[in-house]
Scaffold this active site. Sequence first.
Site, mmCIF file in Angstrom:
data_model
loop_
_atom_site.group_PDB
_atom_site.id
_atom_site.type_symbol
_atom_site.label_atom_id
_atom_site.label_comp_id
_atom_site.label_asym_id
_atom_site.label_seq_id
_atom_site.Cartn_x
_atom_site.Cartn_y
_atom_site.Cartn_z
ATOM 1 N N SER A 78 0.844 -1.197 0.000
ATOM 2 C CA SER A 78 0.000 0.000 0.000
ATOM 3 C C SER A 78 0.876 1.241 0.000
ATOM 4 O O SER A 78 2.010 1.218 0.484
ATOM 5 C CB SER A 78 -0.878 -0.002 1.258
ATOM 6 O OG SER A 78 -1.506 1.255 1.437
ATOM 7 N N TYR A 91 -1.693 -1.018 10.473
ATOM 8 C CA TYR A 91 -1.811 -1.390 9.058
ATOM 9 C C TYR A 91 -0.618 -0.853 8.264
ATOM 10 O O TYR A 91 0.013 -1.592 7.506
ATOM 11 C CB TYR A 91 -3.122 -0.843 8.498
ATOM 12 C CG TYR A 91 -3.315 -1.039 7.015
ATOM 13 C CD1 TYR A 91 -3.758 -2.247 6.508
ATOM 14 C CD2 TYR A 91 -3.076 0.002 6.116
ATOM 15 C CE1 TYR A 91 -3.956 -2.426 5.142
ATOM 16 C CE2 TYR A 91 -3.269 -0.162 4.755
ATOM 17 C CZ TYR A 91 -3.704 -1.381 4.277
ATOM 18 O OH TYR A 91 -3.897 -1.559 2.918
#
Length: 186
Positions: A78, A91
């Site tokens: 990401s 995350y």
Amino acid sequence: MFPPPTAKEVVEKTVAEFGRLDVLVNNAAQQHMQTDFTKIDPAQLVSTFSINVFGYFYMAQAALPHMKEGASIINTSSVTAYKGSPGLVDYSSTKGAQISFTRALSNQLVSKGIRVNAVAPGPIWTPLQPATFPGEKLEKLGDSVPMGRAGQPCECATCYVFLASEDGSYVSGQTLHPNGGVVVSG
């Protein structure tokens, strides 16, 4: 039990069905909004790392005995690996670990002719977004990127196809960034 039998079972079923395994795409994640870092509890931390990092390890370990020269492992990371996200600290940390995993495993497997790369999307409309963000934040998904919008999964798909194909045969240890124009380095 570590590793979970699921990784081995998935790989064995794939090889039984198709007779070989040329490409592994690690694409599983969970994220939980938490604006107060001190409130990320141990259970959430373990769960997030188990899915986002350990799962990638286990799948690659199960797949490698079946992969031959020319095979490709592609890890989904990401943009948060590069720029962080204040509401997604755990995350973002796992996404950074995935990039390091990609680079290290690439260095280990390059002599076997197996390529390892990553794709680090920006805001993309997937089921993960509405499962994570409240309505008002979801409505603004992608507004902050230079292109001013969230992307669609099909806008990432060509990155995976390229890295899996012969066209990507000279690429390993790298990360592609379909992220709406966000400039990242690292």
